[in-house]
Write a protein that holds these residues in place. Structure first.
Motif, PDB file in Angstrom:
ATOM      1  N   GLN A  96       0.874  -1.457  -0.124  1.00 13.65           N
ATOM      2  CA  GLN A  96      -0.011   0.141   0.103  1.00 13.65           C
ATOM      3  C   GLN A  96       0.761   1.201  -0.232  1.00 13.65           C
ATOM      4  O   GLN A  96       0.422   2.183  -0.712  1.00 13.65           O
ATOM      5  CB  GLN A  96      -0.987  -0.102   1.248  1.00 13.65           C
ATOM      6  CG  GLN A  96      -1.705   1.193   1.717  1.00 13.65           C
ATOM      7  CD  GLN A  96      -2.329   0.907   3.007  1.00 13.65           C
ATOM      8  OE1 GLN A  96      -2.930  -0.078   2.991  1.00 13.65           O
ATOM      9  NE2 GLN A  96      -2.095   1.887   3.904  1.00 13.65           N
ATOM     10  N   ASP A  97       1.761   1.343   0.899  1.00  7.59           N
ATOM     11  CA  ASP A  97       2.830   2.516   0.983  1.00  7.59           C
ATOM     12  C   ASP A  97       3.378   2.611  -0.361  1.00  7.59           C
ATOM     13  O   ASP A  97       3.374   3.803  -0.851  1.00  7.59           O
ATOM     14  CB  ASP A  97       3.718   2.219   1.907  1.00  7.59           C
ATOM     15  CG  ASP A  97       3.231   2.322   3.253  1.00  7.59           C
ATOM     16  OD1 ASP A  97       2.099   2.517   3.413  1.00  7.59           O
ATOM     17  OD2 ASP A  97       3.978   1.903   4.216  1.00  7.59           O
ATOM     18  N   ARG A 126       5.124   6.808   7.104  1.00  7.16           N
ATOM     19  CA  ARG A 126       4.041   6.495   7.594  1.00  7.16           C
ATOM     20  C   ARG A 126       4.059   6.877   9.308  1.00  7.16           C
ATOM     21  O   ARG A 126       5.052   6.305   9.808  1.00  7.16           O
ATOM     22  CB  ARG A 126       3.538   5.117   7.345  1.00  7.16           C
ATOM     23  CG  ARG A 126       1.785   4.503   8.235  1.00  7.16           C
ATOM     24  CD  ARG A 126       1.546   3.301   8.233  1.00  7.16           C
ATOM     25  NE  ARG A 126       1.728   2.493   7.039  1.00  7.16           N
ATOM     26  CZ  ARG A 126       1.360   1.348   6.764  1.00  7.16           C
ATOM     27  NH1 ARG A 126       0.866   0.775   7.675  1.00  7.16           N
ATOM     28  NH2 ARG A 126       1.321   0.659   5.682  1.00  7.16           N
ATOM     29  N   PHE A 165      -1.655   4.723  12.088  1.00  4.63           N
ATOM     30  CA  PHE A 165      -3.290   4.220  11.485  1.00  4.63           C
ATOM     31  C   PHE A 165      -4.270   4.467  12.636  1.00  4.63           C
ATOM     32  O   PHE A 165      -4.091   4.214  13.772  1.00  4.63           O
ATOM     33  CB  PHE A 165      -3.534   3.286  10.533  1.00  4.63           C
ATOM     34  CG  PHE A 165      -3.472   2.006  11.396  1.00  4.63           C
ATOM     35  CD1 PHE A 165      -4.726   1.470  11.525  1.00  4.63           C
ATOM     36  CD2 PHE A 165      -2.260   1.138  11.492  1.00  4.63           C
ATOM     37  CE1 PHE A 165      -4.762   0.012  12.539  1.00  4.63           C
ATOM     38  CE2 PHE A 165      -2.356  -0.046  12.070  1.00  4.63           C
ATOM     39  CZ  PHE A 165      -3.490  -0.568  12.720  1.00  4.63           C
ATOM     40  N   LYS A 198      -8.467  -3.529  -0.974  1.00  6.86           N
ATOM     41  CA  LYS A 198      -8.355  -2.367  -0.299  1.00  6.86           C
ATOM     42  C   LYS A 198      -8.913  -1.337  -1.289  1.00  6.86           C
ATOM     43  O   LYS A 198      -8.577  -1.398  -2.367  1.00  6.86           O
ATOM     44  CB  LYS A 198      -7.011  -1.975   0.462  1.00  6.86           C
ATOM     45  CG  LYS A 198      -6.586  -3.075   1.345  1.00  6.86           C
ATOM     46  CD  LYS A 198      -5.270  -2.683   1.893  1.00  6.86           C
ATOM     47  CE  LYS A 198      -4.584  -3.797   3.047  1.00  6.86           C
ATOM     48  NZ  LYS A 198      -3.158  -3.507   3.287  1.00  6.86           N
ATOM     49  N   TYR A 202      -3.727  12.055   4.891  1.00  8.51           N
ATOM     50  CA  TYR A 202      -4.485  10.977   5.582  1.00  8.51           C
ATOM     51  C   TYR A 202      -5.109  10.432   4.280  1.00  8.51           C
ATOM     52  O   TYR A 202      -5.712  11.017   3.451  1.00  8.51           O
ATOM     53  CB  TYR A 202      -5.593  11.832   6.489  1.00  8.51           C
ATOM     54  CG  TYR A 202      -4.973  12.762   7.493  1.00  8.51           C
ATOM     55  CD1 TYR A 202      -4.869  12.336   8.593  1.00  8.51           C
ATOM     56  CD2 TYR A 202      -5.149  14.160   7.227  1.00  8.51           C
ATOM     57  CE1 TYR A 202      -4.336  12.912   9.557  1.00  8.51           C
ATOM     58  CE2 TYR A 202      -4.707  15.018   8.108  1.00  8.51           C
ATOM     59  CZ  TYR A 202      -4.371  14.495   9.530  1.00  8.51           C
ATOM     60  OH  TYR A 202      -3.856  14.838  10.541  1.00  8.51           O
ATOM     61  N   ARG A 234     -10.055   2.237   7.965  1.00  8.58           N
ATOM     62  CA  ARG A 234      -8.858   2.956   8.757  1.00  8.58           C
ATOM     63  C   ARG A 234      -8.554   4.133   8.060  1.00  8.58           C
ATOM     64  O   ARG A 234      -8.564   4.353   6.924  1.00  8.58           O
ATOM     65  CB  ARG A 234      -7.608   1.838   8.910  1.00  8.58           C
ATOM     66  CG  ARG A 234      -8.063   0.716   9.683  1.00  8.58           C
ATOM     67  CD  ARG A 234      -6.649  -0.238   9.691  1.00  8.58           C
ATOM     68  NE  ARG A 234      -6.763  -1.540  10.369  1.00  8.58           N
ATOM     69  CZ  ARG A 234      -6.130  -2.572  10.057  1.00  8.58           C
ATOM     70  NH1 ARG A 234      -5.324  -2.716   9.176  1.00  8.58           N
ATOM     71  NH2 ARG A 234      -6.445  -3.448  10.627  1.00  8.58           N
ATOM     72  N   GLN A 235      -7.959   5.053   9.031  1.00 10.97           N
ATOM     73  CA  GLN A 235      -7.298   6.053   8.449  1.00 10.97           C
ATOM     74  C   GLN A 235      -5.828   6.160   8.516  1.00 10.97           C
ATOM     75  O   GLN A 235      -5.263   5.734   9.584  1.00 10.97           O
ATOM     76  CB  GLN A 235      -7.667   7.698   9.131  1.00 10.97           C
ATOM     77  CG  GLN A 235      -7.179   8.777   8.593  1.00 10.97           C
ATOM     78  CD  GLN A 235      -7.521   9.961   9.419  1.00 10.97           C
ATOM     79  OE1 GLN A 235      -6.942  10.228  10.509  1.00 10.97           O
ATOM     80  NE2 GLN A 235      -8.418  10.512   8.791  1.00 10.97           N
ATOM     81  N   TYR A 236      -5.303   5.844   7.254  1.00  9.34           N
ATOM     82  CA  TYR A 236      -3.715   5.750   7.400  1.00  9.34           C
ATOM     83  C   TYR A 236      -3.019   7.271   7.497  1.00  9.34           C
ATOM     84  O   TYR A 236      -3.398   7.895   6.417  1.00  9.34           O
ATOM     85  CB  TYR A 236      -3.178   4.881   6.395  1.00  9.34           C
ATOM     86  CG  TYR A 236      -3.333   3.369   6.572  1.00  9.34           C
ATOM     87  CD1 TYR A 236      -2.470   2.621   6.988  1.00  9.34           C
ATOM     88  CD2 TYR A 236      -4.734   2.906   6.333  1.00  9.34           C
ATOM     89  CE1 TYR A 236      -2.372   1.117   7.404  1.00  9.34           C
ATOM     90  CE2 TYR A 236      -4.723   1.460   6.502  1.00  9.34           C
ATOM     91  CZ  TYR A 236      -3.663   0.700   6.885  1.00  9.34           C
ATOM     92  OH  TYR A 236      -3.910  -0.646   7.286  1.00  9.34           O
ATOM     93  N   GLN A 237      -2.091   7.427   8.175  1.00 13.94           N
ATOM     94  CA  GLN A 237      -1.474   8.697   8.476  1.00 13.94           C
ATOM     95  C   GLN A 237      -0.180   8.761   8.201  1.00 13.94           C
ATOM     96  O   GLN A 237       0.783   7.847   8.301  1.00 13.94           O
ATOM     97  CB  GLN A 237      -1.439   9.276   9.566  1.00 13.94           C
ATOM     98  CG  GLN A 237      -3.259   9.265  10.279  1.00 13.94           C
ATOM     99  CD  GLN A 237      -3.212   8.959  11.704  1.00 13.94           C
ATOM    100  OE1 GLN A 237      -2.318   8.864  12.747  1.00 13.94           O
ATOM    101  NE2 GLN A 237      -4.762   8.908  12.108  1.00 13.94           N
ATOM    102  N   TYR A 238       0.307   9.794   7.079  1.00 15.14           N
ATOM    103  CA  TYR A 238       1.825   9.957   6.801  1.00 15.14           C
ATOM    104  C   TYR A 238       2.326  11.193   6.781  1.00 15.14           C
ATOM    105  O   TYR A 238       1.567  12.287   6.836  1.00 15.14           O
ATOM    106  CB  TYR A 238       1.681   9.641   5.382  1.00 15.14           C
ATOM    107  CG  TYR A 238       1.242   7.901   4.754  1.00 15.14           C
ATOM    108  CD1 TYR A 238       2.175   7.179   4.571  1.00 15.14           C
ATOM    109  CD2 TYR A 238       0.129   7.592   4.496  1.00 15.14           C
ATOM    110  CE1 TYR A 238       1.827   5.950   4.107  1.00 15.14           C
ATOM    111  CE2 TYR A 238      -0.305   6.528   4.420  1.00 15.14           C
ATOM    112  CZ  TYR A 238       0.691   5.633   3.981  1.00 15.14           C
ATOM    113  OH  TYR A 238       0.320   4.342   3.783  1.00 15.14           O
TER     114      TYR A 238
END
Length: 147
Positions: A6-7, A45, A48, A111, A140, A63-67
């Motif tokens: 994903q990243d 990252r 999350f 996803k 986000y 989910r909210q993935y935060q970077y």
């Protein structure tokens, strides 16, 4: 076929923003930290957060993935600092446009990105004489995985 993380997919999608390619033409967007060269980018990252599902019958997770997107650039004079903030503002505008048009990268493993947003464009750190700074933009990605 090898599955891409994903990243990695998000990192590659960000390169669709043309000004990123002007910076990352000799180097990719790094993972975790900026390099020693003056002008470069990194995507790190930061965590999350689980988000609530819309319906109780939904399966999977949301989910909210935060970077953090880090921009390392010259900052010796005010004009350079303003240019760096303008660059971050341009990226923020591009992300808002992509979000409104629902133009997101396609993830693997069932996803799906539902929403993208950003916040907090600021000077994160600078070297001792202030000539080089690392700027920070929080990203986000709200991602839903269905089972």
């Amino acid at each position: 076929m090898i599955e891409k993380s994903q990243d990695y997919i998000i990192n590659q999608w960000l390169k669709e923003y043309e000004p990123i390619n002007e910076i990352a033409q000799t180097e990719d967007i790094h993972i975790e930290g900026v390099s020693e060269t003056v002008k470069n980018l990194a995507l790190q990252r930061t965590g999350f957060e689980n988000l609530g599902m819309k319906y109780i019958t939904d399966k999977g997770w949301y989910r909210q993935y935060q970077y953090m997107l880090l921009l390392k650039s010259e900052s010796e004079i005010d004009e350079q600092k303003l240019t760096n903030y303008d660059w971050l503002d341009g990226l923020s505008d591009w992300l808002a446009e992509k979000n409104s048009k629902r133009e997101f990268p396609i993830l693997e493993d069932n996803k799906k990105i539902i929403e993208v947003s950003c916040a907090n464009a600021l000077n994160y750190e600078q070297n001792e004489d202030g000539s080089i700074s690392v700027y920070y933009l929080q990203l986000y990605f709200n991602i839903r995985k269905e089972n």
